[in-house]
Write a protein that holds these residues in place. Structure first.
Motif, short mmCIF file in Angstrom:
data_model
loop_
_atom_site.label_atom_id
_atom_site.label_comp_id
_atom_site.label_asym_id
_atom_site.label_seq_id
_atom_site.Cartn_x
_atom_site.Cartn_y
_atom_site.Cartn_z
N SER A 1 0.84 -1.19 0.00
CA SER A 1 0.00 0.00 0.00
C SER A 1 0.88 1.25 0.00
N GLY A 2 0.49 2.23 -0.77
CA GLY A 2 1.22 3.49 -0.84
C GLY A 2 1.20 4.21 0.50
N THR A 3 0.07 4.13 1.15
CA THR A 3 -0.08 4.78 2.44
C THR A 3 0.90 4.19 3.46
N ARG A 4 0.93 2.86 3.51
CA ARG A 4 1.84 2.18 4.45
C ARG A 4 3.29 2.55 4.16
N GLU A 5 3.59 2.66 2.91
CA GLU A 5 4.95 2.98 2.52
C GLU A 5 5.39 4.32 3.10
N VAL A 6 4.54 5.32 2.96
CA VAL A 6 4.86 6.65 3.50
C VAL A 6 5.10 6.59 5.00
N ILE A 7 4.21 5.88 5.67
CA ILE A 7 4.32 5.79 7.13
C ILE A 7 5.63 5.13 7.54
N GLU A 8 5.89 3.99 6.93
CA GLU A 8 7.10 3.25 7.30
C GLU A 8 8.35 4.06 7.03
N ASN A 9 8.38 4.68 5.84
CA ASN A 9 9.56 5.47 5.50
C ASN A 9 9.79 6.61 6.48
N THR A 10 8.70 7.27 6.82
CA THR A 10 8.85 8.43 7.71
C THR A 10 9.29 7.99 9.10
N LEU A 11 8.67 6.95 9.62
CA LEU A 11 9.01 6.50 10.97
C LEU A 11 10.45 5.99 11.01
N LYS A 12 10.83 5.31 9.97
CA LYS A 12 12.20 4.81 9.91
C LYS A 12 13.19 5.97 9.91
N GLN A 13 12.83 7.00 9.19
CA GLN A 13 13.67 8.19 9.08
C GLN A 13 13.91 8.81 10.46
N PHE A 14 12.87 8.75 11.29
CA PHE A 14 13.00 9.31 12.65
C PHE A 14 13.37 8.24 13.66
N ASN A 15 13.71 7.06 13.14
CA ASN A 15 14.15 5.98 14.03
C ASN A 15 13.14 5.63 15.10
N LEU A 16 11.89 5.63 14.75
CA LEU A 16 10.84 5.29 15.72
C LEU A 16 10.40 3.86 15.53
N SER A 17 10.30 3.16 16.64
CA SER A 17 9.81 1.78 16.51
C SER A 17 8.32 1.76 16.82
N TYR A 18 7.66 0.74 16.29
CA TYR A 18 6.20 0.65 16.47
C TYR A 18 5.82 -0.81 16.30
N GLU A 19 4.64 -1.10 16.76
CA GLU A 19 4.20 -2.50 16.70
C GLU A 19 2.88 -2.61 15.96
N ILE A 20 2.87 -3.42 14.89
CA ILE A 20 1.64 -3.57 14.11
C ILE A 20 0.76 -4.62 14.74
N LYS A 21 -0.46 -4.22 15.05
CA LYS A 21 -1.39 -5.15 15.68
C LYS A 21 -2.35 -5.74 14.64
N HIS A 22 -2.96 -4.85 13.88
CA HIS A 22 -3.91 -5.31 12.85
C HIS A 22 -3.45 -4.86 11.47
N VAL A 23 -3.74 -5.68 10.47
CA VAL A 23 -3.47 -5.29 9.08
C VAL A 23 -4.80 -5.35 8.30
N LEU A 24 -5.25 -4.21 7.85
CA LEU A 24 -6.52 -4.16 7.11
C LEU A 24 -6.26 -3.55 5.73
N ASN A 25 -6.91 -4.11 4.73
CA ASN A 25 -6.53 -3.70 3.36
C ASN A 25 -7.36 -2.56 2.80
N ASN A 26 -8.11 -1.88 3.66
CA ASN A 26 -8.74 -0.66 3.14
C ASN A 26 -8.97 0.33 4.27
N ILE A 27 -9.01 1.58 3.89
CA ILE A 27 -9.04 2.66 4.86
C ILE A 27 -10.31 2.67 5.69
N ASP A 28 -11.43 2.38 5.04
CA ASP A 28 -12.70 2.38 5.77
C ASP A 28 -12.68 1.39 6.93
N ALA A 29 -12.13 0.22 6.66
CA ALA A 29 -12.05 -0.80 7.71
C ALA A 29 -11.18 -0.30 8.86
N ILE A 30 -10.09 0.39 8.48
CA ILE A 30 -9.20 0.91 9.53
C ILE A 30 -9.92 1.97 10.36
#
Lengths: 297, 297
Positions: free
Chosen positions: B198-227
């Motif tokens: 997902s393009g959205t996920r990509e932006v998030i991961e790149n940005t967080l990595k850039q700031f060296n922030l760790s995070y934990e993924i609990k749920h993976v949903l394939n559309n924004i409405d579900a999220i």
DNA sequence: GACGGTTACGCTGACCGTAACAATC
DNA sequence: GATTGTTACGGTCAGCGTAACCGTC
């Protein structure tokens, strides 16, 4: 925008390339290119997307293609209709005739001609010579066939058939078995005549006057069929055109008799406007009429 | 046989004379005469009888007149259709979009644009960036709007909108009332994420990595409405594009929170084939999209 | 290098104008 | 004499061909 451009455009669409279209149309490729560019320029719309030298119709191009095909089809249809007319496969000839010819001569000929040329329209009108003359002058009919005299500087008159009229009596009449009758004898018979103004009556009166023969009119009937019925009923004798009595003579319903050496003759005439275009159909029909009547007994 | 000849023929028929037609068409009379004679010669048929210098349509002429009118009408119709296309009164623009843009940004814009240009067709397809890319290359769509990265020598890419993603939580979440959160704290939260690719996920991961922030993924949903629904149910937090959450923020269903000075940014892009003809409609739609999104908050 | 489309340029013929003629009113 | 259609002739421009160029395969 020329028709040629539309044809070229359609061919380019169908072949998918300008080069192929050029080959198909026996033209050079730049010529194709230019007409397409010219079309696009003129219409202010791009007809093709040139993606990697490949041609792909735009939405506008698709719409224009549909129109182009309809237009070209219509043009072909029109041209075909015209060649059909030129080839007698299609057409119209408006025919007029005066009474006798229209009743006894033309119907068979027209119907036979129409069998040979199926899709040709042959509207047919019977009226007296005066009306027929007027219709020719007003371009309401293209050609007419008449027995009476006619005059107009704008009308061309062409004889096509030698008519003869015969003395006719009932088969129950005492003359029926005789070959010939002395012309003097007719003054004692009751004559059945057409009305005044009839071309047939005119011929009879002129001829009898020429031979100084007197006669007495008993009945005046305004059509030949009525006269024939009256003769069959032995109400009297008459002089009728050969084309009108052929059938009854053959069937033995009427008898025709020679009257010394007297012959009742006249000419049937084709008439048409002097400025009338002689369409192929026009000429063909005249030829047909002439050849059909040539051997008429 | 040219279209011009047909127009001239029709005018002669309508005016009844060549001179009158010449005046009407701002031509000389001999020119009219010649084109008519040319037509007759080409079609092998007389179109007019010239009776005493007056023109009277022949039967063939009448038939040809009907065809001519139909043909000329059709041509005018075709030309009108093309000018309509040039003037945006008619046309088609096949639009593609990737998920987020297609769901949250385009529908309103397309429908508003369609209200301004009623008779324009705007078929619209949403699919992932890879498919959209392929459709552009295959000329299956004319233009597309995507968020993800794309590369092709044949595709032109043009940014049109600066998207930003916000950290979002339920209004029942303890952060809901805070203005800002220290970015360190997100490692303790359950993250809801889009699927990989997902393009959205990509932006998030790149940005967080850039700031060296760790995070934990609990749920993976394939559309924004579900999220969004999951966040509303307080199942976790996520980072979502502003265009996707505008409504829920306004309605008070979700809360957006600043994360120190970290901003999740990306560009939305317009893409189209480099050889694509820029139809008036194409340009107009791009202008409209840009102006509509310019002041988007 | 082969193929397909565009650009540049020159020629030819179709189309239209002018002039003169013919015929109708 | 005014009007309408035809014929003859000349000029102009669109349409097509040739040649050269460019981009794609």
């Amino acid at each position: 925008m020329t028709l040629r451009a539309l044809e070229i455009f359609i061919t380019v669409c169908e072949t998918g390339s300008m080069s192929a279209a050029a080959r198909k149309l026996y033209m050079t490729q730049p010529a194709i290119s230019q007409t397409i560019l010219g079309l696009e320029d003129k219409l202010n719309v791009r007809l093709f997307d040139r993606i990697k030298k490949r041609l792909i119709l735009t939405h506008a191009g698709e719409i224009f293609l549909r129109y182009s095909k309809r237009i070209v089809n219509l043009i072909n249809e029109a041209e075909n209709a015209m060649t059909d007319i030129a080839n007698l496969k299609l057409g119209q000839l408006r025919i007029g005739a005066s009474m006798t010819i229209g009743t006894y001569l033309l119907p068979d000929i027209i119907s036979a001609f129409n069998k040979k040329h199926q899709d040709v329209e042959l509207p047919f009108i019977i009226d007296n010579t005066k009306i027929i003359r007027k219709m020719i002058l007003n371009n309401e009919i293209d050609i007419a066939f008449i027995e009476g005299p006619i005059n107009s500087n704008d009308i061309i008159i062409e004889p096509f058939f030698d008519d003869e009229l015969y003395l006719v009596c009932s088969i129950r009449h005492e003359w029926a078995n005789k070959d010939s009758i002395s012309s003097e004898k007719i003054r004692n018979e009751s004559f059945i005549m057409r009305e005044k103004g009839s071309g047939t009556r005119e011929v009879i009166e002129n001829t009898l006057k020429q031979f100084n023969l007197s006669y007495e009119i008993k009945h005046v009937l305004n059509n030949i069929d009525a006269i024939k019925k009256a003769i069959e009923a032995n109400m009297g004798i008459s002089i009728l055109p050969k084309i009108a009595i052929k059938k009854e003579i053959v069937e033995g319903k009427l008898a025709k008799i020679k009257l010394d050496n007297i012959k009742f003759k006249r000419k049937f005439k084709i008439i048409y406007h002097k400025d009338k275009y002689h369409s192929p159909l026009f000429n063909k029909f005249i030829d047909y009429i002439k050849s059909s009547t040539q051997n008429f007994k």
